[in-house]
Design a protein around this motif. Structure first.
Motif, PDB file in Angstrom:
ATOM      1  N   LYS A 149      80.688  23.053  55.792  1.00  0.00           N
ATOM      2  CA  LYS A 149      79.665  22.675  56.760  1.00  0.00           C
ATOM      3  C   LYS A 149      80.265  22.697  58.165  1.00  0.00           C
ATOM      4  CE  LYS A 149      77.773  19.372  53.409  1.00  0.00           C
ATOM      5  NZ  LYS A 149      77.420  17.948  53.170  1.00  0.00           N
TER       6      LYS A 149
ATOM      7  N   GLY B 273      78.522  27.254  54.316  1.00  0.00           N
ATOM      8  CA  GLY B 273      78.347  27.608  52.921  1.00  0.00           C
ATOM      9  C   GLY B 273      79.494  28.401  52.338  1.00  0.00           C
TER      10      GLY B 273
ATOM     11  N   ASP C 137      84.952  24.389  49.455  1.00  0.00           N
ATOM     12  CA  ASP C 137      83.730  25.138  49.172  1.00  0.00           C
ATOM     13  C   ASP C 137      82.547  24.494  49.886  1.00  0.00           C
ATOM     14  OD1 ASP C 137      84.970  25.369  45.817  1.00  0.00           O
ATOM     15  OD2 ASP C 137      85.076  26.910  47.376  1.00  0.00           O
ATOM     16  N   SER C 138      81.455  25.238  49.960  1.00  0.00           N
ATOM     17  CA  SER C 138      80.222  24.740  50.601  1.00  0.00           C
ATOM     18  C   SER C 138      80.525  24.122  51.960  1.00  0.00           C
ATOM     19  CB  SER C 138      79.541  23.708  49.686  1.00  0.00           C
ATOM     20  OG  SER C 138      79.246  24.258  48.431  1.00  0.00           O
TER      21      SER C 138
ATOM     22  N   ARG D 220      82.942  18.937  46.997  1.00  0.00           N
ATOM     23  CA  ARG D 220      83.043  20.240  47.683  1.00  0.00           C
ATOM     24  C   ARG D 220      84.495  20.710  47.802  1.00  0.00           C
ATOM     25  NH1 ARG D 220      81.739  20.653  52.859  1.00  0.00           N
ATOM     26  NH2 ARG D 220      82.184  18.477  53.383  1.00  0.00           N
TER      27      ARG D 220
ATOM     28  N   SER E  75      83.765  29.470  51.865  1.00  0.00           N
ATOM     29  CA  SER E  75      84.923  28.812  51.257  1.00  0.00           C
ATOM     30  C   SER E  75      86.215  29.241  51.950  1.00  0.00           C
ATOM     31  CB  SER E  75      85.030  29.184  49.775  1.00  0.00           C
ATOM     32  OG  SER E  75      83.907  28.750  49.049  1.00  0.00           O
TER      33      SER E  75
END
Length: 120
Positions: A87, A15, A84-85, A67, A17
């Motif tokens: 995983k 989650g 970003d975001s 993302r 960055s």
């Protein structure tokens, strides 16, 4: 010496960055498309994103679309990849490459790579 140098990798929680940078020395990036690749352990290298020399066109792999954002600052001779975001499956060594265009199979220059690890 003509080279690309990546920076900005590291360890981040899911989650989170990171922003990767790809800086050129010894030549100008103005006339090159810049491609970001990544290679995860045990997997083949895969294209992540590309930006044309003008910056007007960007391309993303489906797995990162929405993302990741690629951008360039030709005045600073640098290309960025905002991630970003993040995983866990984004964990990989990320490389940038300078190519004649986004469809080229043979980039002219490669960076040494920067490790991105997404883990809690």
């Amino acid at each position: 010496q003509l080279q690309l140098v990546e920076s900005g990798g590291g360890l981040v929680q899911p989650g989170g960055s990171l922003r990767l940078s790809c800086a050129a020395s010894g030549f100008t990036l103005d006339y090159y498309a810049i491609v970001w690749f990544r290679q995860a352990p045990g997997k083949e290298r895969a294209g992540v994103s590309c930006i044309t020399d003008s910056g007007r066109t960007t391309v993303y792999a489906g797995s990162v679309k929405g993302r990741f954002t690629i951008s360039r600052n030709n005045a600073k001779n640098t290309v960025y990849l905002q991630m970003d975001s993040l995983k866990p499956e984004d964990t990989a060594v990320y490389y940038c490459a300078a190519s004649p265009d986004c469809n080229s199979d043979s980039p002219d220059y490669w960076g040494q790579g920067t490790q991105v690890t997404v883990s809690s």
